[in-house]
Scaffold this motif. Structure first.
Motif, PDB file in Angstrom:
ATOM      1  N   ARG A 156       0.856  -1.197   0.000  1.00 23.66           N
ATOM      2  CA  ARG A 156       0.000   0.000   0.000  1.00 23.66           C
ATOM      3  C   ARG A 156       0.883   1.234   0.000  1.00 23.66           C
ATOM      4  O   ARG A 156       1.879   1.301   0.719  1.00 23.66           O
ATOM      5  CB  ARG A 156      -0.918  -0.004   1.215  1.00 23.66           C
ATOM      6  CG  ARG A 156      -1.738   1.261   1.384  1.00 23.66           C
ATOM      7  CD  ARG A 156      -2.750   1.146   2.482  1.00 23.66           C
ATOM      8  NE  ARG A 156      -3.808   0.199   2.124  1.00 23.66           N
ATOM      9  CZ  ARG A 156      -4.849  -0.090   2.920  1.00 23.66           C
ATOM     10  NH1 ARG A 156      -4.958   0.489   4.091  1.00 23.66           N
ATOM     11  NH2 ARG A 156      -5.763  -0.951   2.529  1.00 23.66           N
ATOM     12  N   LYS A 206      -9.661   6.583  -0.270  1.00 20.10           N
ATOM     13  CA  LYS A 206      -9.195   5.607  -1.247  1.00 20.10           C
ATOM     14  C   LYS A 206      -8.984   6.310  -2.580  1.00 20.10           C
ATOM     15  O   LYS A 206      -9.566   7.358  -2.856  1.00 20.10           O
ATOM     16  CB  LYS A 206     -10.211   4.472  -1.385  1.00 20.10           C
ATOM     17  CG  LYS A 206      -9.661   3.227  -2.049  1.00 20.10           C
ATOM     18  CD  LYS A 206     -10.669   2.094  -1.999  1.00 20.10           C
ATOM     19  CE  LYS A 206     -10.076   0.832  -2.622  1.00 20.10           C
ATOM     20  NZ  LYS A 206     -11.027  -0.303  -2.584  1.00 20.10           N
ATOM     21  N   ALA A 207      -8.113   5.728  -3.413  1.00 20.27           N
ATOM     22  CA  ALA A 207      -7.824   6.337  -4.710  1.00 20.27           C
ATOM     23  C   ALA A 207      -9.107   6.505  -5.496  1.00 20.27           C
ATOM     24  O   ALA A 207      -9.892   5.575  -5.658  1.00 20.27           O
ATOM     25  CB  ALA A 207      -6.827   5.471  -5.474  1.00 20.27           C
ATOM     26  N   ASP A 247     -11.455   8.763  -4.557  1.00 23.88           N
ATOM     27  CA  ASP A 247     -12.377   9.486  -3.676  1.00 23.88           C
ATOM     28  C   ASP A 247     -11.712  10.686  -3.026  1.00 23.88           C
ATOM     29  O   ASP A 247     -12.305  11.299  -2.131  1.00 23.88           O
ATOM     30  CB  ASP A 247     -12.902   8.548  -2.581  1.00 23.88           C
ATOM     31  CG  ASP A 247     -13.677   7.380  -3.137  1.00 23.88           C
ATOM     32  OD1 ASP A 247     -13.723   6.328  -2.459  1.00 23.88           O
ATOM     33  OD2 ASP A 247     -14.244   7.519  -4.257  1.00 23.88           O
ATOM     34  N   GLU A 248     -10.468  11.012  -3.425  1.00 21.14           N
ATOM     35  CA  GLU A 248      -9.775  12.114  -2.772  1.00 21.14           C
ATOM     36  C   GLU A 248     -10.417  13.455  -3.146  1.00 21.14           C
ATOM     37  O   GLU A 248     -11.062  13.591  -4.188  1.00 21.14           O
ATOM     38  CB  GLU A 248      -8.292  12.113  -3.167  1.00 21.14           C
ATOM     39  CG  GLU A 248      -8.032  12.442  -4.625  1.00 21.14           C
ATOM     40  CD  GLU A 248      -8.072  11.211  -5.501  1.00 21.14           C
ATOM     41  OE1 GLU A 248      -8.546  10.184  -5.008  1.00 21.14           O
ATOM     42  OE2 GLU A 248      -7.658  11.287  -6.669  1.00 21.14           O
ATOM     43  N   TRP A 251      -4.567  10.310  -0.413  1.00 19.84           N
ATOM     44  CA  TRP A 251      -5.263   9.057  -0.712  1.00 19.84           C
ATOM     45  C   TRP A 251      -4.258   7.917  -0.666  1.00 19.84           C
ATOM     46  O   TRP A 251      -3.045   8.122  -0.604  1.00 19.84           O
ATOM     47  CB  TRP A 251      -5.960   9.145  -2.062  1.00 19.84           C
ATOM     48  CG  TRP A 251      -5.042   9.195  -3.262  1.00 19.84           C
ATOM     49  CD1 TRP A 251      -4.577   8.155  -4.008  1.00 19.84           C
ATOM     50  CD2 TRP A 251      -4.484  10.379  -3.842  1.00 19.84           C
ATOM     51  NE1 TRP A 251      -3.771   8.599  -5.016  1.00 19.84           N
ATOM     52  CE2 TRP A 251      -3.697   9.962  -4.952  1.00 19.84           C
ATOM     53  CE3 TRP A 251      -4.570  11.742  -3.553  1.00 19.84           C
ATOM     54  CZ2 TRP A 251      -3.007  10.863  -5.740  1.00 19.84           C
ATOM     55  CZ3 TRP A 251      -3.876  12.632  -4.348  1.00 19.84           C
ATOM     56  CH2 TRP A 251      -3.110  12.197  -5.422  1.00 19.84           C
ATOM     57  N   VAL A 307      -3.231   3.918  -2.248  1.00 20.30           N
ATOM     58  CA  VAL A 307      -3.337   3.029  -3.414  1.00 20.30           C
ATOM     59  C   VAL A 307      -2.834   1.657  -2.992  1.00 20.30           C
ATOM     60  O   VAL A 307      -1.745   1.543  -2.401  1.00 20.30           O
ATOM     61  CB  VAL A 307      -2.516   3.573  -4.605  1.00 20.30           C
ATOM     62  CG1 VAL A 307      -2.656   2.640  -5.803  1.00 20.30           C
ATOM     63  CG2 VAL A 307      -2.954   4.988  -4.951  1.00 20.30           C
ATOM     64  N   ASP A 308      -3.607   0.621  -3.293  1.00 19.41           N
ATOM     65  CA  ASP A 308      -3.209  -0.760  -3.034  1.00 19.41           C
ATOM     66  C   ASP A 308      -2.691  -1.368  -4.331  1.00 19.41           C
ATOM     67  O   ASP A 308      -3.461  -1.614  -5.261  1.00 19.41           O
ATOM     68  CB  ASP A 308      -4.388  -1.573  -2.491  1.00 19.41           C
ATOM     69  CG  ASP A 308      -4.787  -1.135  -1.097  1.00 19.41           C
ATOM     70  OD1 ASP A 308      -5.974  -1.254  -0.750  1.00 19.41           O
ATOM     71  OD2 ASP A 308      -3.904  -0.652  -0.361  1.00 19.41           O
TER      72      ASP A 308
END
Length: 1040
Positions: A8, A110-111, A113-114, A139, A141-142
């Motif tokens: 992450r 989460k990527a 939704d920033e 944000w 990122v996984d």
């Protein structure tokens, strides 16, 4: 959850800042941002001469433990780059602090939704001058797990060897440069001029050569961490080829962060960087220790820079010397000492207040005062300075021994022959608040050496009950009345005598005893009354006993009892010895008689100085009756959040809060240091108490410090909470945030939140269970109990004694603080508290009302299947009565087992809903805060009195109705209504015959089936028995 093998990344986009504080002396600022997260540090480029800079740069961080990301905090510090404007002079590089922002990991989006969020810039210390805000997008990122290749063992070994040879110098240089940037704040910008770029490029190889041997081992260990170092290794090779042509690439453009120690390694070491000490999780550490408590393991260990300044050695000269400590824009000056220059002072600078990369200690000599008035005062002479690089400052943590101070030769000033003009003895180290030098040190976050802001522990005075038993008096010689002629005209008068005893400010009197004749000198009055006082160690020297005459208004005589000679007893089995006290009168009556008394100090009682329902200590006063503790209570005061401004500026545009926390359990009081001008203070202080009874209460309150500015003022209340120890699980850490709610005359306000960590440790479960079976108070409270009114008077007296003693401490614990924690106003009238108590009673009776409603539904066949089952249960109970108690106990066990899942998991603080603070009117609140006597206008007092009369009228009617029901029962046997009593007598005779002839089980079944009969066989009117009872007479018709 993150898939196994995946990683992450947290991306921080630093967009822009607005309305920054000018820091370069020309009305502008050259701002850059330094972001720290998870032991990693990144920085942006410098935007020169712009108070509204625009960056638009993305900084990436690797998350070592994705599951713990929510508990981590991202910190952004904004600096003004001095080197960007070509600052010279001292030759030191550094950045002026412009503000900071802390963002909790739980708020990361989460990527996709920033969103752009503007955070207001916060201060680091009371010295900071900060304003403005910064816009960030954050944000995470996984990344999917990489697909590892399967190389042959030979290829794998060759690749690793090649990588170690080529990457070791580069890898060692990168952390070395990064560590210098961590302490110094400024670093190389992305867009620099060619000359500055060359200067910056020369530094990494030099740092690498110096620290290559130290850094090889950690880097090699880091390379074995999965596939992450392989990706970083490729980037390092590419960067090495381009070093001579261009400056190092900006961290915002790197695809993968450089390898760094794992989060677990950082937690074990406790250090991330030269000056950054990672906070350790108190709960994890406590659970890993298996119940073994360690010092300061419930709070975060905060790093401080300690400077111990001992003395200076002057070669010649006789003027007083003083020292000045400078770190960036902060300067602290010591007191002036003699020519020997002995100070022996310790200074503690919070990590957040370090705005520069070096510490400079300068020694000055005070200038001589001019001989003639009006002449200008010459400036103080500087004897030189000594500078310390904060990167090289050693770290120390107890139980390490204290760092020995050393002599340092001052630079910047020398004598003509080249010898040094002055030397200074000092020691510099980095420690935490656990350091033994911290408590008495000058602290940057609590105002320095201010007395009223220090952290202290207090002990309440040991309290005893002093019992004075006045038996009788003999050989009394009464004084002559002031007006003898008037006394003769009135005829013979029988005087009345009483005994008055005084201990300090406490005065109690016996009842009046009339003498049998006018010859008072031969009478022997007798009282046999007990007077009870509260005595505090160290005791007052004397107990004064005075016999007074009511008629003449003059004392007959007085005597003194030294408290050092008073007998002490632990129970009532030993009668204290009696003594005769000779009474001293005026000059005409040097001997005025004698009085027979018994005096003793009662050690078998516990002197209550707080309300019995929230008592924190129930031990007897005598140490011979004390028992060993059953456990230990540890409380870590971490910090507070969102405190409201308590001091409002004159213009009303701004405010401040100087908060501190007071904890009270048993005789020990603990007070944290005051954090000045912070709405989110962090104390991180830990305290411990021995627990002698688990059914006691810990009281915690937060105050705003006003005394450090005006000693005559009173500190303001922010909020209070109580935690009952019996609601805590043993050997478990509770880390909670409690809301602070306060009741004010204008209404109820949420004042903020208090973050605590609590642990109740008990080594023996059997001893803890035995405490539940023992009496709550010592034996004397049950053998020779005190009346409620007397106990209330003694409790308020004990409160005044405790508050008076603690107010004489240094720093003083104000009476308003002590009285707030001891609840001195619990017995004062309050409409709000009356409502709360009424609804508490209703809540307790609600279960009985619910049972009655359920029985009525069964009786009226509202749910026929339930009524049929109740019939079957009735038959089973009547036929097998021996199963009633086992069935009831088993049912209660199953109910408790079912409710175990819904048990409270966390300790609760004050309950605003239970206190009925939402439904109270402003006038009722104003009445609650009105003292005695009332200070309100007459019409307001009249209105409140009328309202109180209306409430009391309803209570009076309720009491009359309850009394009427009891009087009707008595009327059945008193023949007040002969016909009703005769009917009742006949019914009793018939009932006796029926009960004798009919088996009891059959009778119970018949009565049960009759009560549960179907509504078709039931009438609409009340039953005959109910009507008969309502017609019985009561005594209400005889009340005037």
């Amino acid at each position: 959850m993150v898939a196994e093998g995946a990683r992450r990344r947290v991306v921080v986009e630093v967009c822009n800042a607005r309305n920054l504080m000018p820091k370069d002396g020309q009305g502008t600022a050259c701002a850059y941002a330094v972001v720290d997260f998870d032991g990693q540090r990144r920085r942006t480029a410098t935007r020169p001469r712009d108070l509204n800079p625009q960056w638009g740069e993305r900084l990436e961080f690797l998350v070592h433990d994705p599951d713990a990301m929510a508990s981590d905090t991202l910190e952004l510090n904004l600096y003004n780059d001095k080197k960007a404007i070509g600052a010279t002079g001292s030759g030191r590089r550094g950045g002026t602090f412009l503000g900071k922002v802390k963002v909790a990991g739980a708020s990361f989006a989460k990527a996709g939704d920033e969103a752009l969020v503007y955070y207001p810039l916060e201060k680091r210390s009371v010295f900071s001058q900060i304003k403005g805000e910064i816009g960030l997008k954050i944000w995470f990122v996984d990344d999917p797990p990489p697909t590892p290749a399967a190389p042959t063992p030979e290829e794998k070994g060759a690749a690793e060897a090649d990588k170690k040879e080529e990457k070791a110098p580069d890898a060692a240089a990168a952390p070395a440069e990064e560590k210098k940037q961590e302490a110094a704040a400024p670093a190389a910008e992305e867009k620099k001029s060619a000359e500055e770029a060359k200067k910056e490029e020369k530094k990494p190889p030099e740092a690498a050569e110096k620290k290559d041997d130290k850094k090889k081992s950690p880097e090699k260990g880091g390379k074995k961490d999965g596939d992450k170092p392989k990706e970083g290794g490729g980037k390092a090779k590419e960067g090495k080829k381009d070093v001579a042509a261009a400056p190092p690439p900006s961290p915002s453009k790197q695809l993968a962060p450089p390898p760094s120690p794992s989060k677990k390694d950082l937690a074990v070491a406790g250090v991330a960087g030269d000056l950054e000490i990672r906070p350790q999780s108190a709960a994890d550490k406590s659970m890993a220790a298996s119940g073994a408590s360690a010092s300061y393991d419930l709070v975060d260990r905060v790093p401080y820079l300690f400077v111990r300044l001992l003395k200076a050695k002057r070669h010649g000269g006789g003027q007083p010397l003083y020292a000045q400590l400078s770190i960036g824009t902060h300067a602290v000056r010591t007191r002036a000492a003699t020519a020997a220059g002995e100070w022996d002072l310790v200074f503690a600078f919070h990590k957040d207040s370090l705005t520069d990369t070096s510490l400079e200690v300068t020694i000055h000599e005070e200038a001589k005062k001019p001989e003639k008035e009006g002449e200008p005062v010459p400036p103080d002479a500087s004897l030189g300075f000594v500078s310390f690089d904060l990167q090289e400052v050693p770290k120390r943590s107890p139980p390490d021994s204290a760092l020995a101070p050393q002599w340092y030769t001052l630079d910047g000033h020398g004598s003509e022959d080249g010898a040094a003009a002055c030397d200074v003895m000092l020691a510099v180290w980095v420690g935490t608040q656990v350091d033994e030098a911290f408590q008495e040190a000058w602290q940057s976050d609590s105002g320095g050496y201010l007395v009223h802001t220090r952290s202290k522990a207090y002990l309440s005075p040991k309290l005893w009950y002093l019992r004075l038993n006045v038996i009788q008096a003999q050989d009394l010689r009464l004084p002559s009345p002031p007006d003898a002629n008037k006394a003769k005209q009135c005829g013979p008068i029988f005087p009345e005598l009483y005994v008055k005893a005084q201990l300090g400010a406490q005065v109690f009197k016996t009842g009046r005893v009339p003498l049998g004749s006018a010859a008072a000198g031969t009478a022997n009055p007798s009282w046999n009354e007990d007077l009870l006082f509260v005595a505090a160690e160290p005791f007052d020297p004397f107990l004064t006993v005075v016999v007074e005459d009511v008629f003449s208004g003059q004392p007959v005589g007085q005597a003194r009892v030294p408290l050092s000679t008073v007998h002490r007893r632990a129970d009532d089995r030993v009668e204290p010895p009696s003594r005769w006290l000779n009474l001293c009168g005026d000059e005409a009556r040097p001997y005025a008689g004698r009085v027979h008394v018994r005096v003793c100090l009662e050690g078998g009682y516990h002197v209550l100085d707080e309300a019995a329902n929230v008592a924190s200590d129930v031990r007897a006063a005598s140490k011979h009756l004390s028992k060993p503790p059953v456990g230990m209570l540890e409380v870590g005061v971490r910090g507070a959040a969102n405190l409201v401004p308590m001091k409002i500026a004159k213009d009303g545009a701004s405010g401040s809060t100087d908060a501190y926390v007071v904890l009270k359990y048993g005789p020990k009081w603990a007070r944290t240091r005051t954090i000045l001008d912070q709405f989110n203070p962090r104390w991180n202080e830990q305290y411990a108490w021995d627990v002698f009874d688990p059914c006691t209460v810990l009281t915690i309150a937060v105050f705003d410090n006003v005394r450090y500015k005006q000693a005559a003022d009173k500190d303001s209340r922010i909020g209070k909470l109580r935690i009952r120890l019996s609601t805590l699980d043993t050997n478990r850490v509770y880390a909670n945030t409690f809301a602070l709610t306060a009741v004010h005359p204008v209404g109820v306000r949420k004042m903020g939140e208090l973050e605590l960590a609590i642990r109740f440790t008990c080594p023996s479960w059997l001893t803890l269970m035995q405490a539940y079976g023992s009496p709550l108070l010592p034996r004397m409270h049950y053998v020779k109990p005190l009346g409620p009114a007397q106990q209330d008077v003694l409790r308020h007296t004990a409160m005044r004694i405790v508050s008076g003693r603690l107010a004489r401490s240094e720093p003083p614990l104000g009476p308003e603080v002590v009285q707030y924690l001891l609840d001195t106003d619990t017995h004062s009238w309050s409409m709000r508290r009356s409502k709360a108590n009424w609804f508490r009673v209703v809540g307790c009776l609600s279960h009985v009302a619910a049972a009655v409603r359920w029985a009525n539904r069964v009786r009226t066949w509202a749910h026929p299947p339930t009524t049929v089952l109740v019939h079957a249960l009735l038959v089973a109970v009547v036929l097998c009565p021996e199963m009633i108690l086992p069935t009831v106990c088993l049912y209660l066990f199953l109910v408790l087992l079912w409710r175990y899942r819904a048990r409270p998991r966390q300790p609760t603080g004050m309950d605003p809903r239970l206190s009925h603070v939402d439904s109270v009117s402003p006038d009722e609140l104003d009445e609650e805060f009105d003292g005695l006597p009332s200070a309100r206008p007459a019409d307001v007092v009249r209105m409140r009195y009328d309202r109180l009369r209306a409430v009391a009228g309803r209570a009076q009617t309720l009491l009359g109705d309850v009394a009427a029901q009891g009087e009707r029962v008595e009327a059945l046997l008193s023949w007040r209504d002969p016909r009703a009593t005769a009917v009742f007598a006949v019914v009793c005779l018939l009932a006796a015959l029926v009960l004798y002839a009919v088996p009891f089980k059959v009778l119970l079944l018949g009565m049960g089936f009759y009560y549960l009969r179907h509504p078709r066989f039931r009438g609409d009117m009340p039953s005959a028995g109910f009507n008969f009872f309502r017609r019985l007479p009561s005594l209400s018709d005889r009340v005037l």
